[in-house]
Design a protein around this motif. Structure first.
Motif, PDB file in Angstrom:
ATOM      1  N   UNK A   1       0.829  -1.211   0.000  1.00 27.85           N
ATOM      2  CA  UNK A   1       0.000   0.000   0.000  1.00 27.85           C
ATOM      3  C   UNK A   1       0.859   1.256   0.000  1.00 27.85           C
ATOM      4  N   UNK A   2       1.932   1.246   0.799  1.00 26.18           N
ATOM      5  CA  UNK A   2       2.817   2.402   0.849  1.00 26.18           C
ATOM      6  C   UNK A   2       3.483   2.640  -0.504  1.00 26.18           C
ATOM      7  N   UNK A   3       3.901   1.552  -1.149  1.00 24.95           N
ATOM      8  CA  UNK A   3       4.553   1.680  -2.456  1.00 24.95           C
ATOM      9  C   UNK A   3       3.580   2.211  -3.505  1.00 24.95           C
ATOM     10  N   UNK A   4       2.332   1.752  -3.451  1.00 26.44           N
ATOM     11  CA  UNK A   4       1.328   2.207  -4.411  1.00 26.44           C
ATOM     12  C   UNK A   4       1.024   3.691  -4.244  1.00 26.44           C
ATOM     13  N   UNK A   5       1.114   4.172  -2.998  1.00 28.05           N
ATOM     14  CA  UNK A   5       0.880   5.589  -2.746  1.00 28.05           C
ATOM     15  C   UNK A   5       2.088   6.434  -3.135  1.00 28.05           C
ATOM     16  N   UNK A   6       3.208   5.785  -3.443  1.00 25.72           N
ATOM     17  CA  UNK A   6       4.404   6.507  -3.843  1.00 25.72           C
ATOM     18  C   UNK A   6       5.139   7.155  -2.698  1.00 25.72           C
TER      19      UNK A   6
ATOM     20  N   UNK B   1       3.905  13.040  16.884  1.00 24.84           N
ATOM     21  CA  UNK B   1       5.269  12.711  16.505  1.00 24.84           C
ATOM     22  C   UNK B   1       5.386  12.355  15.029  1.00 24.84           C
ATOM     23  N   UNK B   2       6.519  11.748  14.675  1.00 27.63           N
ATOM     24  CA  UNK B   2       6.778  11.333  13.291  1.00 27.63           C
ATOM     25  C   UNK B   2       6.194   9.949  13.070  1.00 27.63           C
ATOM     26  N   UNK B   3       5.294   9.847  12.103  1.00 32.05           N
ATOM     27  CA  UNK B   3       4.585   8.603  11.838  1.00 32.05           C
ATOM     28  C   UNK B   3       4.676   8.228  10.368  1.00 32.05           C
ATOM     29  N   UNK B   4       4.620   6.921  10.116  1.00 32.53           N
ATOM     30  CA  UNK B   4       4.424   6.444   8.751  1.00 32.53           C
ATOM     31  C   UNK B   4       2.924   6.334   8.497  1.00 32.53           C
ATOM     32  N   UNK B   5       2.567   6.256   7.234  1.00 29.69           N
ATOM     33  CA  UNK B   5       1.154   6.230   6.906  1.00 29.69           C
ATOM     34  C   UNK B   5       0.393   5.121   7.605  1.00 29.69           C
ATOM     35  N   UNK B   6       1.029   3.959   7.754  1.00 27.71           N
ATOM     36  CA  UNK B   6       0.364   2.825   8.370  1.00 27.71           C
ATOM     37  C   UNK B   6       0.146   2.962   9.854  1.00 27.71           C
ATOM     38  N   UNK B   7       0.792   3.923  10.487  1.00 27.37           N
ATOM     39  CA  UNK B   7       0.578   4.148  11.914  1.00 27.37           C
ATOM     40  C   UNK B   7      -0.664   4.977  12.175  1.00 27.37           C
ATOM     41  N   UNK B   8      -1.234   5.546  11.123  1.00 27.33           N
ATOM     42  CA  UNK B   8      -2.470   6.308  11.239  1.00 27.33           C
ATOM     43  C   UNK B   8      -3.644   5.420  10.867  1.00 27.33           C
ATOM     44  N   UNK B   9      -4.806   5.720  11.429  1.00 29.46           N
ATOM     45  CA  UNK B   9      -5.999   5.002  11.005  1.00 29.46           C
ATOM     46  C   UNK B   9      -6.237   5.303   9.528  1.00 29.46           C
ATOM     47  N   UNK B  10      -6.891   4.397   8.795  1.00 29.78           N
ATOM     48  CA  UNK B  10      -7.105   4.624   7.359  1.00 29.78           C
ATOM     49  C   UNK B  10      -7.758   5.960   7.043  1.00 29.78           C
TER      50      UNK B  10
ATOM     51  N   UNK C   1       7.672  -1.319   9.372  1.00 27.42           N
ATOM     52  CA  UNK C   1       6.269  -1.568   9.022  1.00 27.42           C
ATOM     53  C   UNK C   1       5.578  -2.355  10.129  1.00 27.42           C
ATOM     54  N   UNK C   2       6.272  -3.379  10.619  1.00 24.88           N
ATOM     55  CA  UNK C   2       5.725  -4.173  11.731  1.00 24.88           C
ATOM     56  C   UNK C   2       5.419  -3.284  12.930  1.00 24.88           C
TER      57      UNK C   2
END
Length: 444
Positions: A172-177, A241-250, A404-405
């Motif tokens: 998903x992250x790769x698809x979002x670029x 703080x600093x988050x990756x997209x997957x750490x946020x709710x959709x 990611x984990x």
């Protein structure tokens, strides 16, 4: 350097009496009310004096962060809500028999002192200079350690992340670029209770829109979060703080990933309520190149028959034999007390930085390939170590999967923690009596 502040609420003695009658004392001559109950939390109470102490700490913390301090009544309200949540968790710990020993508390205080570049014996004076009572601070640290154990048992140990979830996250992250991007996010959350009527939900929505318009007109986001947010990070100015997209709710990720730096979102609705987020910045993650070391060692552990000095002398003798041509691997198999590596001739394999204890790492890092150390001591005993080789290793993919984990796990823990705390409060008796001027009473 300011000592890190911790949240905690002191347990009150004689709680059954205190729950029925406000805990008050008056100066006979002046008629001044010295203390009173501001909240009942099941069988315990929170006193105005405790609330004021924690409010002062919150005010200091916000100022140290450079966050504008919200109005006194708003700040007091936010602090009281945190104290109630803390009290509920401490009560759960009491029921489950969760304790923290004095020794563990002292170790935690020593670590805090070390981080702030002074000794434990200096801590009472340092705290007093900041207007903080040492005994209360020690109690707050005890409470925090208890809360960590409660949280681990109730939430952390129950969170599971599968390899398939990690794969899906990375795709998903790769698809979002933006698979290697982190986002610095601030949040204001206005909760909608699960059992809210449509009219009550609409009232929260209207409040969220009013807050949004206030922010668009120039209000400080962090100060507003500290004043009105229902999120657990409200008193940190809403800083996630600093988050990756997957750490946020959709629902939040879909918005944040399309925002420009500095932008503020309109209220976003999800199961928790209405979120207003600010994107403070984003940054790319770079390749992760580490220096790995291939090493082997011989360990001798002191015991009732072998003293420290004898262990050191034996290793020095073995070191001289190796330098004179003896086989390191053969001597390791014969003499090493490390059962895992002895059978392999002392071979530890390729080691990433941080895989061994700091003392071992420091000695190993100072050796050239093929060089053998002098005997040295760690918590495991006495060692000699030989560096066989070093290499640079690209661990970007391994690091990305680990991140990611962790991102998925952190998101799940936040969601489950919020649900758990909300359920615990819904099942508890909580009565708040705090008027706009910080006073207390027991009206409905």
């Amino acid at each position: 350097m300011s000592i890190k502040q911790r949240w905690g609420a002191a347990l009150v003695a004689a709680v059954l009496f205190a729950a029925a009658v406000p805990a008050m004392a008056a100066d006979a001559d002046q008629g001044v009310l010295l203390d009173r109950v501001v909240a009942i939390v099941n069988e315990d109470v929170i006193l105005l004096s405790e609330l004021e102490q924690q409010t002062n700490l919150a005010r200091q913390r916000l100022r140290s962060q450079g966050t504008p301090v919200p109005p006194a009544d708003d700040l007091r309200h936010q602090v009281l809500q945190q104290m109630i949540v803390t009290q509920l968790q401490l009560q759960l710990a009491e029921r489950q028999g969760i304790r923290v020993s004095d020794e563990v508390v002292t170790q935690a205080l020593s670590h805090i002192a070390q981080q702030n570049n002074f000794t434990l014996s200096e801590m009472p004076a340092r705290l007093a200079a900041q207007g903080i009572n040492y005994n209360q601070f020690r109690q707050d640290i005890r409470h925090e350690l208890i809360l960590r154990r409660v949280h681990k048992q109730a939430v952390e140990d129950r969170v599971f992340v599968s390899p398939a979830e990690v794969d899906q996250f990375l795709v998903a992250q790769a698809q979002q670029g933006r698979g290697n991007t982190q986002y610095h996010v601030y949040q204001i959350l206005l909760k909608v209770p699960p059992d809210a009527t449509p009219a009550e939900a609409d009232k929260v929505h209207q409040k969220a829109m009013a807050v949004y318009q206030k922010l668009k007109s120039g209000a400080d986001f962090q100060a507003t979060a500290a004043a009105v947010s229902d999120g657990r990070n409200a008193l940190q100015g809403g800083n996630l703080g600093w988050l990756r997209g997957g750490e946020l709710s959709p629902s939040l990720a879909n918005t944040v990933l399309t925002m420009d730096d500095g932008a503020i979102s309109e209220p976003i609705k999800d199961d928790d309520g209405y979120h207003i987020v600010k994107l403070a910045g984003e940054r790319a993650e770079h390749q992760v190149i580490v220096t790995q070391t291939h090493a082997r060692h011989i360990l001798i552990q002191p015991n009732l028959l072998v003293s420290n000095s004898e262990a050191e002398q034996r290793l020095e003798q073995l070191r001289q034999k190796i330098k004179n041509g003896a086989s390191f691997a053969k001597l390791a198999k014969e003499y090493s007390d490390d059962p895992n590596s002895a059978a392999k001739g002392g071979d530890l394999g390729w080691l990433d930085p941080g895989m061994v204890v700091p003392g071992f790492q420091q000695v190993m890092d100072n050796l050239q390939p093929k060089e053998i150390s002098h005997p040295f001591h760690t918590q495991f005993g006495w060692h000699i170590v030989q560096v066989l080789d070093r290499r640079k290793q690209n661990q970007t993919e391994e690091t990305r999967r680990h991140q990611a984990f962790m991102a998925i796990r952190e998101r799940k823990m936040r969601e489950q923690t919020d649900h758990w705390l909300r359920q615990m409060r819904d099942e508890s008796y909580v009565k708040v009596q705090l008027d706009d001027n910080g006073g207390a009473g027991f009206g409905s």
